[in-house]
Design a protein around this motif. Structure first.
Motif, mmCIF file in Angstrom:
data_model
loop_
_atom_site.group_PDB
_atom_site.id
_atom_site.type_symbol
_atom_site.label_atom_id
_atom_site.label_comp_id
_atom_site.label_asym_id
_atom_site.label_seq_id
_atom_site.Cartn_x
_atom_site.Cartn_y
_atom_site.Cartn_z
ATOM 1 N N GLN A 18 33.417 15.310 55.735
ATOM 2 C CA GLN A 18 32.909 15.484 56.646
ATOM 3 C C GLN A 18 33.708 15.613 57.834
ATOM 4 O O GLN A 18 33.774 16.241 58.727
ATOM 5 N N GLU A 21 35.990 18.921 57.951
ATOM 6 C CA GLU A 21 34.675 20.160 57.918
ATOM 7 C C GLU A 21 34.753 20.290 59.657
ATOM 8 O O GLU A 21 34.521 21.297 60.014
ATOM 9 N N PHE A 22 34.187 18.800 59.830
ATOM 10 C CA PHE A 22 34.673 18.748 62.039
ATOM 11 C C PHE A 22 35.783 19.867 61.899
ATOM 12 O O PHE A 22 35.232 20.894 63.443
ATOM 13 N N THR A 24 37.918 21.765 61.549
ATOM 14 C CA THR A 24 37.758 22.967 61.018
ATOM 15 C C THR A 24 36.949 23.793 61.507
ATOM 16 O O THR A 24 37.526 25.309 62.098
ATOM 17 N N SER A 25 36.094 23.119 61.855
ATOM 18 C CA SER A 25 34.936 24.339 62.909
ATOM 19 C C SER A 25 35.063 23.659 64.191
ATOM 20 O O SER A 25 35.107 25.120 64.914
ATOM 21 N N ARG A 27 38.306 24.120 65.284
ATOM 22 C CA ARG A 27 39.843 25.333 65.656
ATOM 23 C C ARG A 27 38.947 26.263 65.576
ATOM 24 O O ARG A 27 39.707 27.289 66.633
ATOM 25 N N THR A 28 38.241 26.827 64.236
ATOM 26 C CA THR A 28 37.219 28.281 64.447
ATOM 27 C C THR A 28 36.557 28.323 66.103
ATOM 28 O O THR A 28 36.954 29.368 66.782
ATOM 29 N N GLU A 29 36.013 27.276 66.632
ATOM 30 C CA GLU A 29 35.227 27.569 67.840
ATOM 31 C C GLU A 29 36.718 27.482 68.895
ATOM 32 O O GLU A 29 36.444 28.450 69.812
ATOM 33 N N LYS A 32 37.434 31.014 69.579
ATOM 34 C CA LYS A 32 36.969 32.238 70.493
ATOM 35 C C LYS A 32 36.253 31.646 72.133
ATOM 36 O O LYS A 32 36.213 32.770 72.484
#
Length: 79
Positions: A18, A21-22, A24-25, A27-29, A32
């Motif tokens: 978890q 995954e957090f 990774t998300s 870094r993705t945000e 943006k």
């Protein structure tokens, strides 16, 4: 006692997955995000500093005025 021993690594593994995954998300945000340019950042910082100085001056003047009215003048009226 064996049940506790088998649950703990599974819980740690789930927590690690978890967390991964957090991150990774996150870094993705962050990819943006539209970051300000250097000029925009300098302009915004300058405006904030001017506003802070102005508000500090206004609050200082209000404090001085209220001190004069409430402490000095009321002291004279009640004395």
């Amino acid at each position: 006692m064996d049940a506790v021993a088998t649950e703990r690594p599974a819980g740690l593994a789930r927590w690690g997955r978890q967390a991964s995954e957090f991150l990774t998300s996150v870094r993705t945000e962050l990819g943006k995000v539209t970051w300000p340019t250097r000029d925009e950042l300098i302009k915004a910082t300058r405006m904030i500093m001017i506003l802070a100085l102005f508000l500090g001056f206004v609050i200082g003047m209000l404090d001085l005025l209220l001190n004069l009215v409430l402490v000095e003048w009321l002291a004279r009226l009640t004395a």
